[in-house]
Design an enzyme around this catalytic site. Structure first.
Site, PDB file in Angstrom:
ATOM      1  N   ASP A  59       0.832  -1.174  -0.018  1.00 15.44           N
ATOM      2  CA  ASP A  59      -0.018   0.127  -0.010  1.00 15.44           C
ATOM      3  C   ASP A  59       0.913   1.141  -0.011  1.00 15.44           C
ATOM      4  O   ASP A  59       1.891   1.124   0.539  1.00 15.44           O
ATOM      5  CB  ASP A  59      -0.917   0.076   1.191  1.00 15.44           C
ATOM      6  CG  ASP A  59      -2.002  -1.037   1.087  1.00 15.44           C
ATOM      7  OD1 ASP A  59      -2.384  -1.637   0.103  1.00 15.44           O
ATOM      8  OD2 ASP A  59      -2.665  -1.434   2.265  1.00 15.44           O
ATOM      9  N   TYR A  60       0.260   2.310  -0.432  1.00 14.57           N
ATOM     10  CA  TYR A  60       0.936   3.622  -0.503  1.00 14.57           C
ATOM     11  C   TYR A  60       1.484   4.025   0.894  1.00 14.57           C
ATOM     12  O   TYR A  60       2.530   4.487   0.969  1.00 14.57           O
ATOM     13  CB  TYR A  60      -0.088   4.823  -0.927  1.00 14.57           C
ATOM     14  CG  TYR A  60       0.441   6.037  -0.655  1.00 14.57           C
ATOM     15  CD1 TYR A  60       1.239   6.714  -1.664  1.00 14.57           C
ATOM     16  CD2 TYR A  60      -0.197   6.814   0.262  1.00 14.57           C
ATOM     17  CE1 TYR A  60       1.685   8.184  -1.213  1.00 14.57           C
ATOM     18  CE2 TYR A  60       0.235   8.018   0.751  1.00 14.57           C
ATOM     19  CZ  TYR A  60       1.147   8.728  -0.196  1.00 14.57           C
ATOM     20  OH  TYR A  60       1.291  10.141  -0.169  1.00 14.57           O
TER      21      TYR A  60
END
Length: 270
Positions: A59-60
């Site tokens: 994920d970011y």
């Protein structure tokens, strides 16, 4: 932030992804990507002059180990290891609240959150009334490492081992177990916005290829950051983990099938 190369050979480059960084982007003006830092903005595309193949995703907001292949054949070999669950992945996390068990298996199925206001969240099927679309079996192991306080609020450092690999699985499972990740704006219903990051880090990855096993590990990421260490007060270290040697020992504990001497809990749909 710099992207640290942890390992590289003719087939793979394994990096330490900073938090709050995209893996790649179709927008050529977006420079905050792993692809831009180690190659070019379009390296994730087959049309690139020097394409890269991302065999896993983070994920970011998540930091840590990311394996990238340099060819389709190398990507296929690594991809089969992930698909057959032959890899071992270990994450460090800080969660809200004091965890009251030593070890847990979280086995809630994970699917799309079907609540009307949701656009990209996932959901754990904790009971029959959960609005969870197309739930798939999911399994995470959790080991308590340390309890303390962050800015005066109870928090715990845990080791997470995903047995399966569903989207947002670790974030969803921690939330379902009553301990949302510190700094997880999405799964705290947009309340946890004070911390400077979400505290989830991919700390170790084991890839058992036929010719060799790659066992890649990062240094402990959280307490090297003065923004966290200045706000953290430790109450008790249950299992040492901050050195690389101690972290490997903690991984050995979470790998064991037995729970002798540990307070154990299972979270599953009965």
């Amino acid at each position: 932030m710099a992207v640290e190369r942890l390992y590289e050979d003719d087939e793979y480059v394994i990096i330490n992804k900073p938090y709050d960084m995209y893996i790649n982007s179709d927008n050529e003006n977006e420079k905050n990507t792993v692809a831009c830092h180690i190659a070019s903005h379009d390296s994730h595309l087959s049309s690139s002059s020097d394409p890269l193949h991302f065999v896993q995703r983070l994920d970011y907001s998540t930091s840590g180990i990311l394996c990238i292949a340099k060819s389709k054949s190398s990507a296929a070999r690594a991809g089969k290891l992930f698909e057959k669950r032959l890899t071992k992945k270990y994450y460090l996390a800080i969660v809200r609240g004091h965890v009251v068990f030593d070890l847990a298996d979280i086995k809630y199925a994970v699917g799309t959150d079907l609540t009307p206001e949701n656009t990209h969240k996932m959901s754990a099927a904790v009971d029959s009334s959960t609005l969870c679309g197309e739930p798939r079996a999911a399994h995470t192991r959790l080991l308590l490492l340390e309890t303390g306080h962050y800015s005066g609020d109870a928090a715990s450092v845990v080791l997470l081992k995903p047995v399966t690999g569903r989207r947002h699985q670790l974030r969803v499972h921690c939330d379902a177990a009553g301990h949302t990740l510190l700094g997880d704006y999405t799964y705290s219903d947009r309340r946890d916005s004070a911390p400077h990051r979400m505290f989830l880090h991919a700390a170790r990855l084991v890839l058992p290829f036929q010719t060799k096993t790659l066992d890649i590990q990062t240094q402990e990421p959280f307490f090297r950051d003065p923004e966290l260490s200045s706000k953290w007060k430790s109450d008790r270290v249950h299992i040492k983990y901050r050195s690389k040697e101690d972290f490997l020992s903690a991984c050995d504990v979470i790998d064991r099938s037995y729970t002798v001497g540990l307070k154990y809990q299972e979270f599953s749909l009965k």
